[in-house]
Design a protein around this motif. Structure first.
Motif, PDB file in Angstrom:
ATOM      1  N   LEU A   3      32.032  38.071  51.816  1.00 51.46           N
ATOM      2  CA  LEU A   3      32.759  38.861  51.166  1.00 51.46           C
ATOM      3  C   LEU A   3      33.829  39.283  52.084  1.00 51.46           C
ATOM      4  O   LEU A   3      33.710  40.046  53.025  1.00 51.46           O
ATOM      5  CB  LEU A   3      32.432  40.070  50.259  1.00 51.46           C
ATOM      6  N   ARG A   4      35.201  39.173  51.839  1.00 51.94           N
ATOM      7  CA  ARG A   4      36.283  39.329  52.522  1.00 51.94           C
ATOM      8  C   ARG A   4      36.819  40.618  52.183  1.00 51.94           C
ATOM      9  O   ARG A   4      37.115  40.482  50.784  1.00 51.94           O
ATOM     10  CB  ARG A   4      37.265  38.272  52.828  1.00 51.94           C
ATOM     11  N   ARG A 120      35.908  26.664  42.692  1.00 51.87           N
ATOM     12  CA  ARG A 120      34.916  26.382  41.606  1.00 51.87           C
ATOM     13  C   ARG A 120      33.991  27.665  40.915  1.00 51.87           C
ATOM     14  O   ARG A 120      33.012  27.767  40.607  1.00 51.87           O
ATOM     15  CB  ARG A 120      33.665  25.288  42.030  1.00 51.87           C
ATOM     16  N   ARG A 121      34.957  28.690  41.195  1.00 52.16           N
ATOM     17  CA  ARG A 121      34.231  29.939  40.373  1.00 52.16           C
ATOM     18  C   ARG A 121      35.503  30.670  39.749  1.00 52.16           C
ATOM     19  O   ARG A 121      36.035  31.399  40.219  1.00 52.16           O
ATOM     20  CB  ARG A 121      33.861  30.897  41.581  1.00 52.16           C
ATOM     21  N   GLU A 292      39.072  41.654  39.903  1.00 49.79           N
ATOM     22  CA  GLU A 292      39.065  40.481  40.956  1.00 49.79           C
ATOM     23  C   GLU A 292      37.939  41.081  41.907  1.00 49.79           C
ATOM     24  O   GLU A 292      37.223  40.307  42.461  1.00 49.79           O
ATOM     25  CB  GLU A 292      40.479  40.391  41.645  1.00 49.79           C
ATOM     26  N   ARG A 293      37.811  42.479  42.042  1.00 46.82           N
ATOM     27  CA  ARG A 293      37.012  42.735  43.163  1.00 46.82           C
ATOM     28  C   ARG A 293      35.685  42.910  42.479  1.00 46.82           C
ATOM     29  O   ARG A 293      34.639  42.371  43.343  1.00 46.82           O
ATOM     30  CB  ARG A 293      37.276  44.135  43.662  1.00 46.82           C
ATOM     31  N   ALA A 298      30.263  40.228  42.435  1.00 47.02           N
ATOM     32  CA  ALA A 298      29.220  39.693  41.744  1.00 47.02           C
ATOM     33  C   ALA A 298      28.859  38.151  42.170  1.00 47.02           C
ATOM     34  O   ALA A 298      27.675  37.878  42.018  1.00 47.02           O
ATOM     35  CB  ALA A 298      29.514  39.369  40.020  1.00 47.02           C
ATOM     36  N   HIS A 299      29.674  37.599  43.014  1.00 42.58           N
ATOM     37  CA  HIS A 299      29.307  36.285  43.698  1.00 42.58           C
ATOM     38  C   HIS A 299      28.977  36.325  45.062  1.00 42.58           C
ATOM     39  O   HIS A 299      28.778  35.171  45.724  1.00 42.58           O
ATOM     40  CB  HIS A 299      30.332  35.326  43.145  1.00 42.58           C
ATOM     41  N   VAL A 300      28.693  37.618  45.577  1.00 41.50           N
ATOM     42  CA  VAL A 300      28.591  37.539  47.212  1.00 41.50           C
ATOM     43  C   VAL A 300      26.933  36.998  47.443  1.00 41.50           C
ATOM     44  O   VAL A 300      26.177  37.483  46.810  1.00 41.50           O
ATOM     45  CB  VAL A 300      28.502  38.978  47.706  1.00 41.50           C
TER      46      VAL A 300
END
Length: 312
Positions: A3-4, A120-121, A292-293, A298-300
């Motif tokens: 995560l950036r 792709r997300r 967005e955050r 949720a995808h980290v």
């Protein structure tokens, strides 16, 4: 995937808002400059001053020479960056401020679309609700002159919005996980833009430079140092620490700052429509950031092994 932008998110957001502020102020300055010099000459001088300033700063840091891949990325980003500024500047001259502001704001939607396709997300529907609200806000913000039939300038502004979205997305995609120097990338971009535009402006450049007043040179210095050197360096640095979609939302507040500068320094009047539009943009930006955050968190995946941090 790491995560950036979570460790220094607030600082990154402030930097991106600073970019939006100086870009918003650039409209009034550029408008004055195009009265005394051709558009392509203004763009060329802006890039040349920027390239020289960046080269001096980079020389003072004793940064290592860029590798072949880093240089290639900088050249590609330099081409897309120069294309954005050129399309925007010529596009505004061929359409109304209403249409130009509304069309260029489509970048806010185009960027996350590109980012979602590449990763792709795709982002969740609430994010796009925020972007639509932001576009409506821009429409109110610049609708003082009313709408009209689309002109050739509208096509250029649509192209500028698409290329700007591509440019922002490319920064995020091509620099992710790479120890590229933000200063090096920004310098290469400025040099590429200076070379390309100097070739185009060559027939008009010499005779225009000799007659430019001192005030015009001061305005050019502001465009080059604040709106190009600071803005593009800060944009590259910040996008590498957040997502292109989040960056696009924050920099999407640019029209709000343009109105603020116009009212404070340009003698323009703040109407009810403008005030409502500015409020909608700020609200959409704030809500879109949260959506967005949350989506990114949720995808980290579990943290990857430590890597060398990006150098300035």
């Amino acid at each position: 995937m790491r995560l950036r932008g979570t460790g220094s998110g607030h600082a990154t957001d402030l930097v991106l808002l600073g970019v939006a502020l100086v870009w918003g102020s650039s409209y009034l300055v550029a408008k004055d400059l195009t009265v005394v010099a051709p558009v392509v000459v203004v763009l060329t001088l802006r890039y040349v001053i920027s390239a020289v300033a960046l080269a001096v700063v980079r020389g003072g840091t004793r940064a290592p020479r860029p590798g072949r891949r880093e240089l290639g990325v900088g050249v590609l980003l330099g081409v897309t960056q120069a294309a954005v500024l050129t399309l925007e500047t010529f596009g505004v001259s061929g359409t109304t401020a209403t249409n130009a502001g509304l069309i260029i704001s489509l970048t806010v939607i185009m960027t996350p679309l590109l980012d979602g396709v590449w990763s792709r997300r795709p982002l969740p529907p609430p994010f796009f609700v925020a972007t639509v609200v932001g576009v409506v806000g821009v429409g109110l913000l610049v609708s003082g002159g009313g709408f009209r039939v689309p002109a050739w300038g509208d096509g250029l502004m649509l192209a500028a919005a698409a290329v700007r979205a591509l440019h922002v997305s490319l920064i995020g995609r091509l620099t992710a996980g790479r120890p590229y120097g933000s200063l090096t990338l920004t310098t290469v971009q400025a040099v590429v833009g200076a070379v390309l535009l100097s070739v185009i402006a060559a027939p008009q450049l010499a005779r225009t430079v000799t007659v430019l007043p001192l005030a015009a040179w001061a305005q050019l210095a502001y465009l080059a140092l604040a709106c190009t050197v600071f803005a593009f360096l800060a944009q590259t640095w910040a996008i590498r620490r957040t997502s292109p979609s989040r960056a696009s939302l924050l920099m999407g507040t640019e029209p709000v700052w343009a109105v603020a500068v116009g009212v404070a320094l340009g003698g323009e009047h703040l109407t009810v429509a403008v005030a409502v539009g500015a409020t909608l943009i700020l609200a959409a930006t704030s809500y879109g950031q949260r959506v967005e955050r949350t989506h990114r968190l949720a995808h980290v995946l579990p943290p990857a092994p430590a890597r060398e941090p990006a150098r300035l």
